[in-house]
Each structure stands twice: as C-alpha cells, then as structure tokens.
Enzyme design. Structure first.
Site, mmCIF file in Angstrom:
data_model
loop_
_atom_site.group_PDB
_atom_site.id
_atom_site.type_symbol
_atom_site.label_atom_id
_atom_site.label_comp_id
_atom_site.label_asym_id
_atom_site.label_seq_id
_atom_site.Cartn_x
_atom_site.Cartn_y
_atom_site.Cartn_z
ATOM 1 N N TYR A 1 4.130 5.534 11.306
ATOM 2 C CA TYR A 1 4.227 4.238 11.671
ATOM 3 C C TYR A 1 5.418 3.433 10.726
ATOM 4 O O TYR A 1 5.446 2.196 11.101
ATOM 5 C CB TYR A 1 3.125 3.502 12.107
ATOM 6 C CG TYR A 1 2.080 3.445 10.866
ATOM 7 C CD1 TYR A 1 2.293 2.813 9.873
ATOM 8 C CD2 TYR A 1 1.033 4.396 10.974
ATOM 9 C CE1 TYR A 1 1.355 2.619 8.622
ATOM 10 C CE2 TYR A 1 0.169 4.492 9.753
ATOM 11 C CZ TYR A 1 0.200 3.680 8.850
ATOM 12 O OH TYR A 1 -0.573 3.905 7.668
ATOM 13 N N ARG B 1 0.843 -1.287 -0.148
ATOM 14 C CA ARG B 1 0.023 0.064 0.052
ATOM 15 C C ARG B 1 0.937 1.169 0.024
ATOM 16 O O ARG B 1 1.466 1.638 1.061
ATOM 17 C CB ARG B 1 -0.757 -0.074 1.270
ATOM 18 C CG ARG B 1 -2.039 0.838 1.199
ATOM 19 C CD ARG B 1 -2.748 1.255 2.725
ATOM 20 N NE ARG B 1 -1.833 2.155 3.418
ATOM 21 C CZ ARG B 1 -1.541 2.034 4.630
ATOM 22 N NH1 ARG B 1 -2.145 0.948 5.610
ATOM 23 N NH2 ARG B 1 -0.583 2.648 5.497
ATOM 24 N N HIS C 1 -3.850 4.497 4.614
ATOM 25 C CA HIS C 1 -4.874 3.348 4.688
ATOM 26 C C HIS C 1 -6.147 4.153 4.218
ATOM 27 O O HIS C 1 -6.874 3.553 3.415
ATOM 28 C CB HIS C 1 -4.974 3.113 6.109
ATOM 29 C CG HIS C 1 -6.388 2.120 6.307
ATOM 30 N ND1 HIS C 1 -6.629 0.907 5.992
ATOM 31 C CD2 HIS C 1 -7.499 2.526 6.892
ATOM 32 C CE1 HIS C 1 -7.687 0.702 6.051
ATOM 33 N NE2 HIS C 1 -8.261 1.256 6.923
#
Length: 377
Positions: free
Chosen positions: A283, A270, A274
C-alpha cells in the site's frame, strides 16, 4: 463555491504543511526556537544517542525473533525512536505514562526490562512489570482506550491537591494518528479540557494507520484538533530527539502546575510494518520510505556529535557494542522463558476473586486433568 467531487463537501484551498518545532536539522545542525529553549551538555547528547541506538537494536532483535517463530507478534518502532526517547526522557519520576503497544523506547526510559515486553508478545505473561514502580502502565492493544485511562488518572492527580508542588506529576498518553479517529480519544479530549486535567496527549503521527494514509483520516493537521476542544496543540519534528524532549518537557511542566492539557503531534514516519503480520509494500511506495530515510533520527544526532567533535569513533563503537550485548541478553532471556501454567490465565483478572471466575477455573482444571487420565489409561 465549488464542491469536492470525492467527498461531496465544499472544496478548500490547499494549505502548506505547518513547520514543526525543530531544534536539530536532518543534517545535524543545531537551531534555536524562541518558545522551546534547550540546554544540553555533551554528556546529555551522548546519552540520548545511546538510548536511540539501543532502542533500535532491541526493536530489530524482536523483529528477528518474531520471524524465527519465537514471538507471536511484534509492533516495530523503527523510525520513531526520537519521538519516544525525547518524550520519555522529559518525564519525571512523578509522571505516569499510558502507552499503546509500540512504546518500547519510552519503556526503556522508564527502566522497564525489555524482556518483559517480549514476554507479552510471546504470550507468557500479561506485561510482567509493575506500573506503579516504573510510572509506566501496561501496554494497551485496544486502540485509543488508554487515553481515557490516562485522563481519569490525571483527574485523580488533580483531586489529590498536589499540582504545583515538588511532588506533582502529570499523565502522558501515547497514541497514533489512526487513533485520533476513535471515539475514546475524542471523549478523553472533552473530559481533559472541561476538567483542565494535568495530561499531555502525545500523538505519534507516523503517516499510516496500518494501510490508511493520513490524508484519509483528517483534512487538517492533527495538532489543530486541540483548538476545537479548547486547549493548545503543537506539531514537533518527531525525528528530532532534541525538539521532542524540549516540547514534551514544557508541556508536562505546564500540566504539573495546573495549566491543563496539551496535544503534541510528533510528525514522524513508521519505517517498518505496522506489525510483523503486515506487508507495507502492498500500500505504499518505496520512494516514500527512501525520502524518510534521509531524516533518520539516529543519523542526525550522530552528525551533530561528529561535527561538534563531541564523540569519536571509540564512543560510537562502544555504543554499538553495548547495543549488541543488550540484544544478545534479550535473545537469551526470550528463549529461556518457561511456558506459563495454563491455569495462570485466571490470575490477575479481578482484584478480588470472582465466583464465576472460580467456577470457570475449576471446569478448566477438570478439563486439563481429563487428558492425564487418558494417558494413564
């Protein structure tokens, strides 16, 4: 025996990541696989390239519209185009797709107007397309629940007695790596296995379940989970549109002929957030993203076309122009969407009018009318 100090479980030796099925290298070199032969004409490859480019352009336009306040939210597919276009083009008119909220590329393959996707995220409709007409169910936001819907649909196909016939179809359920931790997905695996349902479970392993990395979700490759339920699984290079097409096509053909379910793990990444409410810089490391850029699904097809003299600059420029036109029409259509009537929220909830729903609608109508009375006074 040693004990894993973090998990308190027996420690296991580190195992190398399995080599995924690959038919096109990141450098654009065509390779063969004994289990997944694939014949493509130059026109076929050019069409796949066009799908990939337009799908990415739709996605980028939707992200921009969200940043400008025109959409409430958007779940980007950036980096996952090959997994979606390859698997989407493997489906026939008789198959039924059960998506999550990120399968914009599969929607494109099923001739769903991209504007309908935007309507959902703009909050003006519940999806806006007919699932039966397109063989593409409405987007599912509840993580993993669509796998149960898909399994039930597949069991219905089985009971129709059409498996093995020219009109036979199969179900294909999309979900991410994070969804494999959900009970619904595991229950779907059980039912599909026990009833030998004609379904393909297509897991896009993009390495991150929002901010949770894959290594905190599973201690084995995800495709191996199928073994525990009694059906086959395979890992495919999710950035290789050729491999995704070949593997999904074979799995669907097996399902349509009564050979039961299969789990496909499309190993991809990805590249974006998100959703547009997420900040992945909090993160994950930039270096990780940069390493995956070298595996870009669009660039490897472009390299293949270029090195084989299968496309020239005019073709690539034409595809970019087409993608730009699609994006312009998408923006124009999005901005022109009318706000829905407030009472329309009560429509399409039940197949038959429910007494409680009627009562709630009447109360809400009276509430709305009270504002008109205040203005009049």
């Amino acid at each position: 025996m040693t004990i894993d100090s973090v998990r308190g479980a027996p420690a296991t030796a580190a195992t190398a990541e399995p080599e995924p099925v690959r038919l096109l290298t990141p450098e654009g070199e065509r390779v063969d696989h004994p289990d997944y032969p694939l014949e493509l004409t130059a026109d076929d490859v050019r069409a796949l390239y066009r799908d990939l480019v337009i799908t990415r352009r739709i996605d980028l336009e939707a992200v921009a519209l969200t940043r400008q306040g025109e959409l409430g939210l958007w779940a980007s597919l950036l980096g996952q185009e090959a997994a979606q276009i390859g698997s989407g083009r493997a489906c026939t008119e008789h198959d039924m797709v059960f998506p999550t909220y990120r399968e914009h590329g599969v929607a494109w393959c099923r001739d769903v107007n991209p504007l309908n996707l935007l309507g959902l995220f703009r909050g003006v409709n519940h999806g806006g397309w007919d699932p039966a007409e397109h063989g593409f169910h409405l987007y599912t936001v509840v993580i993993g629940s669509q796998t149960l819907h898909a399994t039930g649909y597949a069991m219905g196909i089985q009971r129709d007695g059409v498996l093995g016939s020219p009109s036979a179809g199969a179900a294909i359920a999309y979900f991410g790596d994070g969804a494999t931790s959900q009970g619904d997905v595991n229950e779907a695996f059980v039912f599909a296995s026990v009833f030998n349902a004609p379904i393909v479970f297509f897991c896009q392993n993009n390495q991150w379940a929002i901010s949770e990395p894959l290594e905190k979700q599973s201690r084995i490759p995800l495709y191996k989970r199928a073994q525990g339920y009694g059906f086959p699984g395979v890992r495919v290079d999710g950035n290789d549109v050729f491999a995704c097409l070949a593997v999904t096509r074979k799995a669907l053909e097996a399902a349509r002929t009564g050979q039961g379910p299969m789990l496909i793990e499309a190993y991809t990444y990805r590249m974006g957030a998100h959703t547009t409410t997420d900040d992945p810089t909090r993160y994950r490391m930039k270096a990780e993203e940069e390493s995956w850029k070298l595996k870009d699904p669009i660039e490897r097809v472009k390299a293949y076309l270029t090195r084989g003299d299968l496309a020239d600059a005019a073709f690539f420029d034409g595809v970019e122009a087409d993608a730009k036109d699609v994006a312009a029409e998408l923006r124009k259509g999005c901005l022109a969407m009318p706000d829905p009537e407030p009472l329309s929220m009560f429509e399409h909830v039940y197949a038959e009018r429910h007494p409680l729903m009627t009562e709630e609608q009447e109360k809400f109508a009276a509430y709305l009318a009270s504002f008109e009375e205040e203005v009049a006074s």
